[in-house]
Write a protein that holds these residues in place. Structure first.
Motif, short mmCIF file in Angstrom:
data_model
loop_
_atom_site.label_atom_id
_atom_site.label_comp_id
_atom_site.label_asym_id
_atom_site.label_seq_id
_atom_site.Cartn_x
_atom_site.Cartn_y
_atom_site.Cartn_z
N ILE A 19 3.29 -0.97 12.01
CA ILE A 19 3.14 0.24 11.20
C ILE A 19 2.68 -0.15 9.80
CG2 ILE A 19 4.36 2.17 10.13
CD1 ILE A 19 6.10 2.29 12.62
N LEU A 20 3.29 -1.18 9.25
CA LEU A 20 2.89 -1.69 7.94
C LEU A 20 2.00 -2.91 8.14
CD1 LEU A 20 6.28 -1.43 6.02
CD2 LEU A 20 4.33 0.14 5.90
N LYS A 21 0.87 -2.93 7.44
CA LYS A 21 -0.13 -3.98 7.64
C LYS A 21 -0.45 -4.61 6.29
CE LYS A 21 -1.78 -0.98 11.31
NZ LYS A 21 -2.82 -0.01 11.71
N GLU A 22 0.44 -5.51 5.87
CA GLU A 22 0.30 -6.22 4.60
C GLU A 22 0.33 -5.26 3.42
OE1 GLU A 22 -3.08 -8.82 4.76
OE2 GLU A 22 -2.10 -10.16 6.18
N ALA A 23 1.31 -4.36 3.43
CA ALA A 23 1.50 -3.42 2.33
C ALA A 23 2.22 -4.11 1.17
CB ALA A 23 2.31 -2.22 2.80
N PRO A 38 -0.56 10.26 4.20
CA PRO A 38 -0.51 11.14 5.37
C PRO A 38 0.65 10.78 6.29
CG PRO A 38 -2.27 9.52 5.61
CD PRO A 38 -1.74 9.38 4.21
N ASN A 39 0.97 11.69 7.20
CA ASN A 39 2.00 11.41 8.19
C ASN A 39 1.62 10.18 9.01
OD1 ASN A 39 3.48 13.64 7.44
ND2 ASN A 39 2.57 14.98 8.98
N GLY A 40 2.60 9.33 9.25
CA GLY A 40 2.35 8.13 10.05
C GLY A 40 1.78 6.97 9.28
N ALA A 41 1.68 7.11 7.96
CA ALA A 41 1.09 6.04 7.15
C ALA A 41 2.04 4.85 6.96
CB ALA A 41 0.67 6.58 5.78
N GLY A 42 3.34 5.08 7.21
CA GLY A 42 4.31 4.00 7.04
C GLY A 42 5.14 4.10 5.78
N VAL A 209 -2.09 4.44 3.26
CA VAL A 209 -2.91 4.93 4.38
C VAL A 209 -2.97 3.85 5.44
CG1 VAL A 209 -5.18 5.75 5.11
CG2 VAL A 209 -4.30 6.38 2.85
N SER A 210 -2.63 4.22 6.68
CA SER A 210 -2.69 3.30 7.82
C SER A 210 -1.93 2.00 7.55
CB SER A 210 -4.15 3.00 8.18
OG SER A 210 -4.82 4.18 8.55
N GLY A 211 -0.76 2.12 6.93
CA GLY A 211 0.11 0.96 6.75
C GLY A 211 -0.22 0.04 5.61
N LYS A 212 -1.13 0.46 4.72
CA LYS A 212 -1.51 -0.39 3.60
C LYS A 212 -1.84 0.47 2.40
CE LYS A 212 -4.57 -4.27 2.42
NZ LYS A 212 -3.46 -5.16 2.07
N ARG A 230 -7.41 17.08 -2.97
CA ARG A 230 -8.11 17.52 -1.76
C ARG A 230 -7.36 17.07 -0.51
NH1 ARG A 230 -11.28 15.72 2.12
NH2 ARG A 230 -11.25 13.59 1.35
N LEU A 231 -6.87 15.82 -0.53
CA LEU A 231 -6.19 15.27 0.64
C LEU A 231 -4.85 15.94 0.88
CD1 LEU A 231 -6.95 11.47 0.19
CD2 LEU A 231 -7.83 12.95 1.99
N PHE A 232 -4.11 16.25 -0.21
CA PHE A 232 -2.74 16.72 -0.04
C PHE A 232 -2.54 18.20 -0.30
CE2 PHE A 232 -2.46 12.16 -0.79
CZ PHE A 232 -1.68 11.78 0.31
N LEU A 233 -3.54 18.86 -0.87
CA LEU A 233 -3.43 20.30 -1.09
C LEU A 233 -4.50 21.09 -0.38
CD1 LEU A 233 -2.48 20.50 -4.88
CD2 LEU A 233 -0.98 20.69 -2.91
N GLY A 234 -5.44 20.38 0.26
CA GLY A 234 -6.49 21.06 0.97
C GLY A 234 -7.55 21.66 0.08
N GLY A 235 -7.64 21.15 -1.14
CA GLY A 235 -8.65 21.66 -2.05
C GLY A 235 -8.26 21.45 -3.49
#
Length: 235
Positions: A19-23, A38-42, A209-212, A230-235
């Motif tokens: 899940i974590l990739k050298e964070a 995002p969800n699942g980012a670790g 993002v994606s574990g890092k 934009r990423l977290f509020l949709g605009g």
């Protein structure tokens, strides 16, 4: 010297899961640092690795200049790290006072003094000290959970999505409580779903993002960044 550094952390829950990739993250003395993504980012996994609840397969965790990577969760608590989980963070069948008392199990001699400090800091808890914790509102439960985390007199407090499930007003009040707590000098590392609001009160923030980590910056700067909004509020 940084208070906490977590370097190149690789971790997961299954034998082959990464899940974590050298964070990597750090917390300086006196900071509020917020991890968003995002969800699942670790995000929560990284917090649990710092707390010692999930082992790091690779990487290193250093607290106040000392390598604590191999320490257990109990060892991390003794070293000064206190973790407040998102769920099941209070004992509903116990009173408010009993929740605080049981949280000081490692130091019964100082527990009564710290309990008095918690009641002074959070008068709402003092007024409900004999009430069962399950009768508290969502916001009150989170204040109790945070107070329980403070009963070990930590040098670093970890909060996993403290406003999850709260009304906007209760979330705002909790953010105020977190800010006030930090103003006493206690560093706080948190994962939070209300990204913009959390970043606005943070010294620094990380986007995972994606574990890092994919971005790092001053919290208020990230809070007004168009791409973050934009990423977290949709605009």
């Amino acid at each position: 010297m940084s208070l906490l550094t977590a370097e190149n952390i690789v971790a997961g829950y299954g034998a082959a899961e990464r899940i974590l990739k050298e964070a990597s993250i750090r917390v300086e003395p006196g900071e509020i640092v917020t991890i968003i993504g995002p969800n699942g980012a670790g995000k929560s996994t990284l917090l649990k690795v710092v707390a010692g609840l999930v082992p790091a397969r690779e990487g290193k965790i250093v607290l106040e200049g000392r390598d604590v990577t191999s320490e257990s969760a109990v060892g991390r608590t003794k070293s000064g790290i206190s973790f407040v989980p998102q769920e099941r963070n209070i004992f509903g069948s116990l009173s408010v006072a009993e929740n605080l008392e049981i949280s000081a199990y490692q130091d019964s001699t100082g527990g009564k003094t710290r309990m008095a400090e918690m009641f002074d800091r959070y008068p709402m808890l003092a007024g409900k000290r004999g009430d069962l914790a399950r009768t508290l509102s969502g916001g009150q439960r989170q204040i109790l959970a945070m107070a329980m985390g403070l009963m070990t007199a930590p040098t670093l407090l970890l909060l996993d999505e403290p406003t999850a499930g709260l009304s906007p007003r209760a979330a705002e009040e909790l953010f105020d409580a977190i800010t006030a707590l930090n103003q006493t000098g206690l560093p706080i590392l948190m994962v939070e779903q209300h990204a913009v609001e959390a970043l606005a009160i943070s010294t620094r923030g990380y986007v995972l993002v994606s574990g890092k980590e994919s971005a790092e910056g001053a919290g208020p700067d990230l809070a007004v960044d168009p791409e973050i909004r934009r990423l977290f509020l949709g605009g």
